[in-house]
Each structure stands twice: as structure tokens, then as C-alpha cells.
Design an enzyme around this catalytic site. Structure first.
Site, PDB file in Angstrom:
ATOM      1  N   TYR A 165     -15.242  -3.311   7.307  1.00 27.12           N
ATOM      2  CA  TYR A 165     -13.923  -2.812   7.692  1.00 27.12           C
ATOM      3  C   TYR A 165     -13.617  -3.163   9.141  1.00 27.12           C
ATOM      4  CZ  TYR A 165     -10.224   0.542   8.785  1.00 27.12           C
ATOM      5  OH  TYR A 165      -9.054   1.133   9.212  1.00 27.12           O
TER       6      TYR A 165
ATOM      7  N   GLY B 175      -1.627   7.702   1.111  1.00 28.63           N
ATOM      8  CA  GLY B 175      -1.888   7.747   2.541  1.00 28.63           C
ATOM      9  C   GLY B 175      -0.681   7.456   3.402  1.00 28.63           C
TER      10      GLY B 175
ATOM     11  N   GLY C 101       0.825  -1.207   0.000  1.00 26.97           N
ATOM     12  CA  GLY C 101       0.000   0.000   0.000  1.00 26.97           C
ATOM     13  C   GLY C 101       0.853   1.247   0.000  1.00 26.97           C
ATOM     14  N   ALA C 102       1.908   1.235  -0.827  1.00 27.91           N
ATOM     15  CA  ALA C 102       2.971   2.235  -0.709  1.00 27.91           C
ATOM     16  C   ALA C 102       2.685   3.551  -1.409  1.00 27.91           C
ATOM     17  CB  ALA C 102       4.279   1.655  -1.257  1.00 27.91           C
TER      18      ALA C 102
END
Length: 218
Positions: free
Chosen positions: A157, A20, A16-17
Site C-alpha cells: 500500500y 468509505g 470507488g463510489a
């Protein structure tokens, strides 16, 4: 427990680089001298970030991968070993959310969220342990404060965050029992000002917003 290396001496795998918390982490780790294996689904965003970091002298490789697929994550670990001889820290940061009442979110979307959030952590952790058990290092799993509490309108989630906590805590205990030189950390972040909301699927009749206060991840 083996003493962890300073960040500037580490090879760090980061999922997830490209947005965010992952993007901020990549830039900060690069500034401290780490060598990086950057992972995300989008090749273009990965290449853009890699070029930015290389301009400042960072050694970096990119691997386009879906963390919900075991074979993709195995390829990430192998790429790190092929290029750098291994890695010292593996950060499972990739994550998504969905907004909607529990009975409005299609089961297909619920399952897909789990593939990324929960199974992404499992796949990454297992790949990391296979290498770090012999070499020592750290696994860092990115969770949230909803690991411990409910969050209305984000049931999928929240369920994934509870699962991440259960898996991470159990993995830590098992590695401690076998005296493996691996540090296992779960970060339970509060609300942060990141693009996670704009990237989320939304089954509400209004645009979702995160509750204040929101923290700047940088």
C-alpha cells in the site's frame, strides 16, 4: 488556469463510489447539486446508491468498472460524454490495502493492489486529461499520509501511495508547462474511519486495526 465551476454546476466522475470516502463524497456532491458518474466494481451497490440519490433529484449514471483495466476506464469517460456531454471533475478514489510483512504478501496480491491503487490513478488521470485539456476542469487523486512516510505491515500500500504522489506531482508540472486549464490535486488523508480495513486482505496472525486517531470522513 481556467476558473473551476461551482460544484452544483459540475459533472463529477467518482471512482470507488460505493464505500468509505467515495460514498460520503457522492452524497455530499449530490446534495450540492452535482451530476454524477459513479464508478465501482459492484453493480448492485452502485444501483442501490444511484437510486438513493435519484430519490433526492440527483442526475446520476453508474458504470461498473475495474479501474485497473484501461479499457474499463475509457468506457467510463465515454459514458460521461455520451450522457452529459463531458465532465468537469474526475476523482480517482478507488483504493485497497493489504496487511502483512513484506515477505508474507504474495507477489500476485502485491501486483493486484498496484493495478487498483496506482494504475487506477494513471488510467483515470489520462482519461480525464484527454477531455479536460480542451474543456478545463479538475483531477483529484486520493492518496494518504503514507505518500510521504513508511507504514509497517502495509508495504504494498505504501509503495503504491509513493507512486501515486510521484505520478500526480509530475502530471501537474507537465500540465502547468503546457498551460493546460486543468487543476491537479493530491489529497494526503490521515487515518479515517472507513471500511478499508475490513475489505483488506490480511496475512497477519491478528485482526488489523488502524492507528488512532481516526477521523470521520463525513
Amino acid at each position: 488556469m481556467k476558473t473551476l465551476k461551482k460544484i452544483g454546476s459540475q459533472v463529477i466522475v467518482l471512482t470507488g463510489a460505493t464505500s468509505g470516502v467515495g460514498l460520503i463524497t457522492a452524497r455530499k456532491a449530490a446534495a450540492l447539486g452535482a451530476r454524477l458518474v459513479l464508478v465501482a466494481r459492484g453493480e448492485d451497490a452502485l444501483h442501490k446508491l444511484a437510486e438513493e440519490l435519484r430519490e433526492h433529484g440527483t442526475e446520476v449514471i453508474t458504470v461498473a468498472a475495474d479501474v485497473g483495466k484501461h479499457e474499463d476506464v475509457a468506457a467510463v469517460a465515454q459514458a460521461a460524454i455520451d450522457r452529459f456531454g463531458g465532465f468537469d471533475t474526475w476523482i480517482n478514489n478507488a483504493g485497497v490495502t493489504i496487511f502483512g510483512r513484506h515477505d508474507d504478501v504474495p507477489l500476485e496480491d502485491h501486483r493486484r493492489l498496484f493495478e487498483t491503487n496506482y494504475w487506477g490513478v494513471v488510467h483515470g488521470s489520462l482519461a480525464a486529461v484527454a477531455h479536460l485539456r480542451q474543456n478545463g476542469g479538475a483531477i483529484i487523486n486520493m492518496g494518504s499520509e503514507s505518500c510521504d512516510c513508511p507504514l509497517p505491515l502495509q508495504s504494498a500500500y505504501v509503495a503504491s501511495q509513493h507512486a501515486i504522489k510521484g505520478f500526480t506531482d509530475t502530471l501537474r508540472l507537465e500540465l502547468e508547462q503546457e498551460k493546460a486549464p486543468v487543476s491537479v490535486t493530491l489529497i494526503k488523508a490521515a487515518g479515517m474511519d472507513t471500511p478499508i480495513v475490513t475489505h483488506a486482505k490480511n496475512f497477519l496472525h491478528v485482526e488489523p486495526r488502524q492507528a488512532s486517531p481516526l477521523y470521520d470522513p463525513s
